[in-house]
Design a protein around this motif. Structure first.
Motif, PDB file in Angstrom:
ATOM      1  N   ARG A  64       0.814  -1.228   0.000  1.00  0.00           N
ATOM      2  CA  ARG A  64       0.000   0.000   0.000  1.00  0.00           C
ATOM      3  C   ARG A  64       0.842   1.270   0.000  1.00  0.00           C
ATOM      4  O   ARG A  64       0.316   2.373   0.037  1.00  0.00           O
TER       5      ARG A  64
ATOM      6  N   PRO B  39      -6.878   2.292   0.167  1.00  0.00           N
ATOM      7  CA  PRO B  39      -7.665   1.346  -0.646  1.00  0.00           C
ATOM      8  C   PRO B  39      -6.962   0.912  -1.936  1.00  0.00           C
ATOM      9  O   PRO B  39      -7.596   0.836  -2.991  1.00  0.00           O
TER      10      PRO B  39
ATOM     11  N   TRP C 129      -5.467  -1.947  -4.258  1.00  0.00           N
ATOM     12  CA  TRP C 129      -5.617  -3.406  -4.408  1.00  0.00           C
ATOM     13  C   TRP C 129      -4.249  -4.048  -4.201  1.00  0.00           C
ATOM     14  O   TRP C 129      -3.253  -3.638  -4.799  1.00  0.00           O
TER      15      TRP C 129
ATOM     16  N   GLN D  24      -7.545  -7.114   2.452  1.00  0.00           N
ATOM     17  CA  GLN D  24      -7.875  -6.275   1.302  1.00  0.00           C
ATOM     18  C   GLN D  24      -8.911  -5.208   1.702  1.00  0.00           C
ATOM     19  O   GLN D  24      -9.903  -5.532   2.358  1.00  0.00           O
TER      20      GLN D  24
ATOM     21  N   ALA E  38     -10.917  -1.413  -2.498  1.00  0.00           N
ATOM     22  CA  ALA E  38      -9.762  -1.632  -3.390  1.00  0.00           C
ATOM     23  C   ALA E  38     -10.249  -1.969  -4.795  1.00  0.00           C
ATOM     24  O   ALA E  38     -11.108  -2.830  -4.984  1.00  0.00           O
TER      25      ALA E  38
END
Lengths: 248, 248
Positions: free
Chosen positions: A102, A188, A190, B209, B213
């Motif tokens: 991230r 957020p 992925w 997750q 995302a």
């Protein structure tokens, strides 16, 4: 997924050149981890320097105990220089996964790598070269040298085989999942681990295949489409060297 | 399958260090072939020497024009030495196939490799380092830097980015089928070309997750299971550098 355990016994000495300085927790010096990584590969990269200029050359290689071998034309610059006994670093790298995160800083790659240090020497003498040339074939394709046309005197002359006793070596392994700073899990983006492996495709048979050609006779039975090359290499090493065990 | 054509224009100079001596017919000096091979890779091997001792280190890298970049911890030995401007050889190798034959001598590997020569320099300055850190992410995952938590001052400080202008380079390519001496086709050894490729597996999503995302937002859409890494890398380079064309 987790980091392997180092085996405390039978380790290479830790020296200024093989000590893993960056992320030392990923460093391993035991022969079990070092040999396993070497035996899972067909191709390595060899660094050597001529007059201060470094070169990095990919080549096929194989291992017998702590001895590594590779070959090439007698004419190649690398082999001419290395036959004098110059220091080399032979590196094997298996890329296992792309590791997302991230933040940019925590992006990584899962890998298994070995850096092995020593001095290259040339294998001399027709008998010893012939033995090495057959071993080169049979390490990858156990028993195949028996079904091939044997090397001719010109081929033996034109082939240089180099060897190197591993003086010291280290493995570096990252086998970990996604890892982020606690606060970053709110971002957020992925995030995943994307596995990567060298995989065999379906063989493209020689259009002039001999009608009596027997795939099982030449050590090729394990080379099935869809298999991982590192697993096939490990399997072939076990067939070629039946006493092979980790740790040895 | 056949050898690629060299593009006569826009070639690197041929020098004593990049000239392909062994099997010169496999050597290419044009930027089209060199850049293509570099752009199809995520990982290279870098050779450098410290006090005459060669090292060969695998690392992720990227290309902008004739400039190559890679990174690491500011603490790493390699980067400390290279920041002084020491000569390096950056090599990329794609293994494409195992090539069997009816004698040991004609066994081979199909591959695409590049050796690029230059002097490493350190990227200095917070602005330029930030640009490079984002470029590193976005070259592999176009647009992803925008969805990540930005680098912190400590991370920028702890990251060393190195760059190298390619002074000269050569590609070496073997893209040929099984080849045997005419008399050897009578030998009943099973013979084939066995393709090898780095292939992506199914992503293992982070168990934490984020519910918002979006895989498409971070440049990850192309990373589909079963695809070849070299093809994905080439595609990502085209997305990251929309003006990219071969030859450039």
């Amino acid at each position: 997924m987790s980091q392997p355990e180092p085996t405390a016994e039978n380790a290479f000495p830790i020296t200024p050149r093989n000590r893993v300085r960056r992320r030392p927790a990923r460093g391993f010096y035991d022969r079990t981890n070092v040999h396993r990584i070497l035996d899972a590969a067909m191709v390595c990269h060899i660094a050597y320097a001529i007059d201060g200029q470094p070169y990095c050359t990919p080549t096929a290689f194989w291992r017998e105990g702590d001895h590594l071998y590779w070959h090439g034309s007698s004419a190649s610059r690398m082999l001419r220089a290395e036959a004098k006994g110059i220091p080399v670093c032979l590196t094997v790298t298996h890329m296992d996964a792309i590791v997302l995160a991230r933040c940019g800083f925590n992006h990584s790659i899962n890998y298994r790598a070995v850096m092995a240090f020593g001095r290259a020497h040339r294998i001399e003498g027709t008998e010893e070269k012939l033995r090495a040339m057959d071993a080169f074939i049979d390490r990858f394709f156990p028993g195949r040298s028996k079904v091939l046309r044997p090397p001719s005197p010109q081929e033996i002359k034109a082939t240089a085989i180099l060897g190197m006793e591993i003086e010291d070596a280290s493995a570096k392994i990252r086998a970990m999942d996604v890892h982020d700073e606690e606060a970053d899990y709110a971002v957020p983006a992925w995030t995943a681990l994307i596995p990567v492996a060298q995989v065999l495709g379906a063989p493209v048979e020689c259009p002039r295949q001999h009608p009596d050609a027997d795939r099982a006779a030449g050590g090729m039975a394990g080379y099935q489409a869809g298999r991982r090359l590192d697993e096939v290499m490990t399997e072939m090493a076990g067939l070629a060297y039946p006493n092979l065990a980790y740790p040895e």
